[in-house]
Design a protein around this motif. Structure first.
Motif, short mmCIF file in Angstrom:
data_model
loop_
_atom_site.label_atom_id
_atom_site.label_comp_id
_atom_site.label_asym_id
_atom_site.label_seq_id
_atom_site.Cartn_x
_atom_site.Cartn_y
_atom_site.Cartn_z
N THR A 68 0.43 -1.50 -0.19
CA THR A 68 -0.10 -0.04 -0.15
C THR A 68 0.55 1.15 -0.19
O THR A 68 1.96 1.49 0.95
CB THR A 68 -1.03 0.42 1.22
N ASN A 70 -2.12 0.93 -2.54
CA ASN A 70 -2.33 -0.26 -3.98
C ASN A 70 -1.52 0.16 -4.41
O ASN A 70 -1.42 0.82 -5.05
CB ASN A 70 -4.08 -0.69 -3.98
N CYS A 79 -6.31 -5.76 -0.13
CA CYS A 79 -7.20 -5.51 0.73
C CYS A 79 -8.14 -4.64 1.45
O CYS A 79 -8.75 -4.78 2.34
CB CYS A 79 -6.41 -3.48 0.40
N GLU A 96 -5.93 1.77 7.73
CA GLU A 96 -5.37 1.69 6.19
C GLU A 96 -4.74 2.79 5.98
O GLU A 96 -4.75 4.12 6.64
CB GLU A 96 -6.37 1.76 5.62
N THR A 97 -4.57 3.16 4.39
CA THR A 97 -3.61 4.80 3.69
C THR A 97 -4.49 5.60 4.07
O THR A 97 -5.82 5.95 3.92
CB THR A 97 -3.64 4.20 2.45
#
Length: 424
Positions: A68, A70, A79, A96-97
């Motif tokens: 990531t 991605n 993900c 997550e991001t």
């Protein structure tokens, strides 16, 4: 016979008065960790168990950090799988991001692991958290699935090796140099399925980030886990980052160790691991006495050396200098918080002015995932933890492991070098 730190933690989590090396136990878990690569496998295995949900939504952590942001459709699907599972099960600690970090830097920063905890992670460098006086170890995705479903895990109680840390390190000698020295001394299987326990009055000279780096690479010596005693610095760190209750365990005076080593920090020099094993170490003096090793890339980051002190050291070396022509220098802060501090402290400006690429948090280049793949015949100096054949790209590329100070100096000089060669 007395118990080591690790054995005491495992005994407590197994509900036993004592345990001995080699004993099989079932222990309660305080945390189960997975990432974007390993969680989807565990999720599929858990589905086969036909359980309704995870054992405790607050004791699961899923961190999307390897491929990531991605890099392709396949990583996006991984993900998506992890994200869907996290939302369906109301997982509290899903990252997550945008709010993510490299898992082994992020979890201590978020206060999810404290002294006395027992935890597993579907990633081999889960042993990092021993720096906080916790038992933590890497497992396979099937074990992660069982842990998420039941909150329990089977262990064979490890025997231990004691490392007596004495002396005060010289300038530019960091935790990375300490663990590379140890791996060079005992080999990549020197601590196979054993606990590496670090003690001694020299520990006070090692920062928490130094200790995280040392425990992080315990697996590179074959260790089941690495662990430090809890001192004032540990307590200060936990109070700053966590509201969880912690428990301090100390090894008994008559605890049994397979072997004991003394590491005098004052005698250590910046150390580099040559291809293709972390045990293939040479001091910077040995490097300088040989033909120059010209490089194509430098990576400063990873779960080993992407924390704020690592960034500060790299910036100190790179300040008012420029990356050598023909060299790519990639700097990756390990978490969003570290990234923000780099901006606020002016480190980001130093990196960019020096000609480095500054990336959002990711494991990317360490495992040859993205953001720094090597072509055939290329060489990289990296602050990562593994330099196996093809680890960072083409099987005919080479990875040299080093500290942030050596990596930054190497970027400026275009060859493997220490800060002293820049007059620092």
């Amino acid at each position: 016979m007395g118990m080591t730190m690790t054995q005491k933690i495992l005994a407590a989590h197994a509900g036993l008065d004592s345990v001995t090396a080699g004993q099989l136990i079932e222990a309660k878990l305080d945390l189960v960790l997975g990432n974007d690569v390993t969680s989807p496998v565990a999720i599929k295995e858990m589905a086969k168990m036909k359980v309704d949900t995870v054992f405790d939504k607050d004791k699961i952590a899923i961190v999307l950090d390897h491929f990531t942001p991605n890099k392709d459709i396949k990583s996006a699907e991984l993900c998506k799988c992890a994200k869907t599972f996290a939302y369906d099960n109301n997982i509290t600690n899903f990252f997550e991001t945008g709010e993510v970090g490299i898992e082994h830097a992020l979890l201590p920063e978020k206060g999810l692991v404290v002294a006395g905890n027992a935890m597993i992670g579907a990633d081999s460098h889960t042993c990092t958290y021993g720096a906080l006086g916790a038992f933590s170890t890497g497992v396979g995705s099937t074990d992660m699935a069982a842990g998420m479903a039941t909150g329990m895990a089977w262990f064979k109680v490890p025997s231990a090796i004691k490392f007596n840390i004495t002396g005060k390190p010289a300038k530019w000698v960091s935790g990375k140099d300490v663990i590379l020295h140890i791996i060079g001394m005992i080999g990549v299987d020197g601590a196979l399925y054993r606990s590496m326990e670090f003690v001694g009055d020299g520990i006070k000279y090692l920062s928490m980030d130094d200790r995280f780096a040392i425990c992080n690479m315990a697996i590179e010596a074959g260790g089941k886990n690495g662990i430090f005693p809890v001192d004032d610095l540990t307590i200060e760190y936990m109070k700053e980052h966590s509201t969880k209750e912690y428990t301090i365990y100390e090894a008994d005076e008559d605890a049994e160790y397979d072997e004991e080593y003394t590491i005098d920090l004052s005698t250590l020099r910046p150390t580099v691991a040559y291809p293709h094993l972390p045990e293939n170490t040479r001091t910077i003096d040995e490097v300088n006495s040989q033909e120059p090793v010209k490089i194509d890339q430098v990576v400063i980051g990873s779960c080993t050396n992407g924390r704020i002190t690592d960034m500060r050291i790299a910036a100190k070396v790179l300040k008012d200098k420029h990356v050598a022509k023909g060299v790519r220098c990639i700097v990756i802060p390990a978490t969003q918080d570290v990234y923000l501090k780099c901006v606020e402290e002016g480190l980001a400006t130093i990196f960019i002015k020096a000609g480095a690429a500054l990336s959002t948090p990711t494991c990317g280049p360490c495992l040859g995932g993205h953001m720094g793949i090597l072509a055939k015949g290329e060489r990289a100096v990296a602050t990562t933890n593994r330099n196996f054949v093809g680890r960072m790209g083409d099987p005919e590329s080479e990875v040299y492991l080093a500290s942030p100070a050596v990596a930054a100096a190497s970027a400026v000089l275009g060859k493997i070098a220490g800060p002293e060669e820049l007059g620092l």
